[in-house]
Motif scaffolding. Structure first.
Motif, PDB file in Angstrom:
ATOM      1  N   GLY A 178      10.947  18.525  -3.732  1.00 16.95           N
ATOM      2  CA  GLY A 178      11.250  18.075  -5.256  1.00 16.95           C
ATOM      3  C   GLY A 178      12.171  17.148  -5.337  1.00 16.95           C
ATOM      4  N   ILE A 179      12.272  16.374  -6.497  1.00 17.71           N
ATOM      5  CA  ILE A 179      12.844  15.276  -7.064  1.00 17.71           C
ATOM      6  C   ILE A 179      14.402  15.613  -6.754  1.00 17.71           C
ATOM      7  CG2 ILE A 179      13.303  16.067  -9.293  1.00 17.71           C
ATOM      8  CD1 ILE A 179      12.318  12.366  -8.060  1.00 17.71           C
ATOM      9  N   ALA A 180      14.889  16.815  -6.946  1.00 13.22           N
ATOM     10  CA  ALA A 180      16.241  17.000  -6.421  1.00 13.22           C
ATOM     11  C   ALA A 180      16.686  16.289  -5.083  1.00 13.22           C
ATOM     12  CB  ALA A 180      16.616  18.445  -6.726  1.00 13.22           C
ATOM     13  N   GLU A 181      15.763  16.776  -4.221  1.00 16.52           N
ATOM     14  CA  GLU A 181      16.112  16.228  -2.737  1.00 16.52           C
ATOM     15  C   GLU A 181      16.258  14.738  -2.389  1.00 16.52           C
ATOM     16  OE1 GLU A 181      16.930  16.634   1.435  1.00 16.52           O
ATOM     17  OE2 GLU A 181      17.256  17.889  -0.222  1.00 16.52           O
ATOM     18  N   THR A 182      15.325  14.114  -3.306  1.00 17.47           N
ATOM     19  CA  THR A 182      15.129  12.799  -3.405  1.00 17.47           C
ATOM     20  C   THR A 182      16.278  11.895  -3.945  1.00 17.47           C
ATOM     21  OG1 THR A 182      12.793  12.495  -3.225  1.00 17.47           O
ATOM     22  CG2 THR A 182      13.898  10.625  -3.891  1.00 17.47           C
ATOM     23  N   ARG A 183      16.650  12.662  -5.026  1.00 22.61           N
ATOM     24  CA  ARG A 183      18.053  12.208  -5.696  1.00 22.61           C
ATOM     25  C   ARG A 183      19.246  12.226  -4.750  1.00 22.61           C
ATOM     26  NH1 ARG A 183      16.234  15.125 -10.799  1.00 22.61           N
ATOM     27  NH2 ARG A 183      15.505  13.267 -12.026  1.00 22.61           N
ATOM     28  N   ARG A 184      19.296  13.417  -3.893  1.00 26.62           N
ATOM     29  CA  ARG A 184      20.433  13.663  -3.074  1.00 26.62           C
ATOM     30  C   ARG A 184      20.420  12.541  -1.987  1.00 26.62           C
ATOM     31  NH1 ARG A 184      21.309  15.127   1.669  1.00 26.62           N
ATOM     32  NH2 ARG A 184      19.060  15.651   2.209  1.00 26.62           N
ATOM     33  N   ILE A 185      19.052  12.372  -1.331  1.00 29.79           N
ATOM     34  CA  ILE A 185      19.126  11.456  -0.072  1.00 29.79           C
ATOM     35  C   ILE A 185      19.476   9.743  -0.662  1.00 29.79           C
ATOM     36  CG2 ILE A 185      17.396  10.226   1.341  1.00 29.79           C
ATOM     37  CD1 ILE A 185      15.892  12.782   1.370  1.00 29.79           C
ATOM     38  N   ILE A 186      19.084   9.447  -2.049  1.00 27.02           N
ATOM     39  CA  ILE A 186      19.195   8.292  -2.296  1.00 27.02           C
ATOM     40  C   ILE A 186      20.787   7.968  -2.683  1.00 27.02           C
ATOM     41  CG2 ILE A 186      18.844   6.599  -4.475  1.00 27.02           C
ATOM     42  CD1 ILE A 186      15.998   7.570  -4.201  1.00 27.02           C
ATOM     43  N   SER A 187      21.462   9.375  -3.326  1.00 22.51           N
ATOM     44  CA  SER A 187      22.828   9.032  -3.958  1.00 22.51           C
ATOM     45  C   SER A 187      23.956   8.987  -2.430  1.00 22.51           C
ATOM     46  CB  SER A 187      23.205  10.311  -4.650  1.00 22.51           C
ATOM     47  OG  SER A 187      23.075  11.499  -3.697  1.00 22.51           O
ATOM     48  N   GLU A 188      23.317   9.474  -1.335  1.00 21.80           N
ATOM     49  CA  GLU A 188      24.042   9.296  -0.227  1.00 21.80           C
ATOM     50  C   GLU A 188      23.964   8.178   0.545  1.00 21.80           C
ATOM     51  OE1 GLU A 188      23.221  12.885   2.187  1.00 21.80           O
ATOM     52  OE2 GLU A 188      24.000  14.323   0.938  1.00 21.80           O
ATOM     53  N   ILE A 189      23.272   7.221   0.096  1.00 25.28           N
ATOM     54  CA  ILE A 189      23.137   5.869   0.926  1.00 25.28           C
ATOM     55  C   ILE A 189      24.638   5.059   0.722  1.00 25.28           C
ATOM     56  CG2 ILE A 189      22.013   3.517   0.732  1.00 25.28           C
ATOM     57  CD1 ILE A 189      19.536   5.196  -0.082  1.00 25.28           C
ATOM     58  N   GLN A 190      24.961   4.700   1.835  1.00 26.26           N
ATOM     59  CA  GLN A 190      26.472   3.886   1.743  1.00 26.26           C
ATOM     60  C   GLN A 190      26.260   2.510   1.559  1.00 26.26           C
ATOM     61  OE1 GLN A 190      29.524   5.683   1.590  1.00 26.26           O
ATOM     62  NE2 GLN A 190      27.817   7.412   1.470  1.00 26.26           N
ATOM     63  N   LYS A 191      27.218   1.740   0.911  1.00 24.15           N
ATOM     64  CA  LYS A 191      27.245   0.216   0.900  1.00 24.15           C
ATOM     65  C   LYS A 191      27.203  -0.230   2.438  1.00 24.15           C
ATOM     66  CE  LYS A 191      30.436  -3.349  -0.522  1.00 24.15           C
ATOM     67  NZ  LYS A 191      31.599  -3.812  -1.250  1.00 24.15           N
ATOM     68  N   GLY A 192      26.174  -1.343   2.414  1.00 24.70           N
ATOM     69  CA  GLY A 192      26.033  -1.929   3.577  1.00 24.70           C
ATOM     70  C   GLY A 192      24.999  -1.301   4.540  1.00 24.70           C
ATOM     71  N   GLU A 193      24.418  -0.225   4.205  1.00 28.08           N
ATOM     72  CA  GLU A 193      23.425   0.399   5.025  1.00 28.08           C
ATOM     73  C   GLU A 193      22.034  -0.247   4.953  1.00 28.08           C
ATOM     74  OE1 GLU A 193      24.677   4.896   5.957  1.00 28.08           O
ATOM     75  OE2 GLU A 193      23.611   4.898   4.042  1.00 28.08           O
ATOM     76  N   SER A 194      21.384  -0.550   6.201  1.00 28.25           N
ATOM     77  CA  SER A 194      20.039  -1.046   5.802  1.00 28.25           C
ATOM     78  C   SER A 194      19.170   0.161   5.648  1.00 28.25           C
ATOM     79  CB  SER A 194      19.530  -1.552   7.229  1.00 28.25           C
ATOM     80  OG  SER A 194      19.737  -0.770   8.462  1.00 28.25           O
TER      81      SER A 194
END
Length: 247
Positions: A178-194
């Motif tokens: 579901g979309i909640a898992e997608t939101r979690r993954i995207i929200s955890e992306i850190q500055k500078g990560e490829s």
């Protein structure tokens, strides 16, 4: 303000010298005059700075510009790599144009199993040249500080291997959670990560390709309840990432 890209060799002691096709464009198409301001960035460089200049000389062979000031470029802190399954007709041109506007760092065409388009070496060389020109045009229009590279076409396994060294790997897939898992993954992306974004062709991913991608560290993500076309899916993913990562 018009934007141009030049090689590092164009930076001289007395300013920046523009040569090639841009000279005719500046002189005869845009009809710019001495004293008018333009933005110049380095071509094929990791430097992400924009040089704000005024034109000091216009000839048939070159245009000279004086640097007034320099500003940090408009690039995202995260480098986003779009792995795009080869689509039919001219869809790739639209994808490249809009992906560049949305901040992509590099676009990798992928010859997936269900890709209808098959390019031989001669056609591939011609296509890459055309696609790179579209990238440069879009970079100028959107005031990018770099021209995103269009790489050579890769097989699916080559693409998965190339993405292996990237920090975050995302694969929009209709069978994702579901979309909640997608939101979690995207929200955890850190500055500078490829970030690698893997998009299938019109026919979607082959089950074996899904397995290869997951073993290579790609996270299946959902883009909602609706099925998006290949030319839409990547652009939506880039839009979401840009919105979340822009500072």
């Amino acid at each position: 303000m018009y934007h141009f890209f030049v090689d590092s060799e164009a930076f001289l002691e007395n300013g920046i010298q523009i040569r090639g096709e841009d000279v005719n464009h500046i002189k005869n198409v845009l009809r710019l005059k001495c004293g008018e301001q333009i933005i110049i960035s380095r071509k094929n460089s990791t430097e992400e700075e924009d040089y704000y200049c005024n034109i000091t000389e216009i000839t048939d062979d070159y245009v000279m510009a004086h640097i007034d000031w320099t500003e940090a470029g408009r690039e995202l802190n995260n480098k986003i790599y779009l792995f795009q399954g080869l689509p039919k007709s001219d869809k790739m041109e639209l994808i490249i144009q809009k992906a560049v506007e949305l901040g992509v760092h590099e676009i990798i065409p992928v010859a997936a199993r269900r890709s209808v388009v098959k390019l031989d070496n001669k056609k591939e060389e011609s296509k890459i040249k055309r696609w790179q020109a579209i990238s440069e045009s879009a970079a100028k229009q959107s005031k990018r500080s770099i021209i995103p590279k269009i790489s050579q076409v890769m097989t699916f396994k080559e693409a998965a291997s190339y993405a292996a060294g990237m920090d975050v790997r995302l694969m929009p897939y209709e069978n994702a959670k579901g979309i909640a898992e997608t939101r979690r993954i995207i929200s955890e992306i850190q500055k500078g990560e490829s970030i690698a974004v893997l998009i299938g062709p019109e026919g979607g991913f082959d089950p074996e390709e899904v397995e290869i991608a997951e073993k290579s560290g790609f996270h299946p993500v959902t883009l909602g309840k609706r099925i998006l076309r290949t030319e839409t899916a990547g652009l939506m993913m880039l839009s979401v990432l840009m919105y979340n990562l822009e500072e």
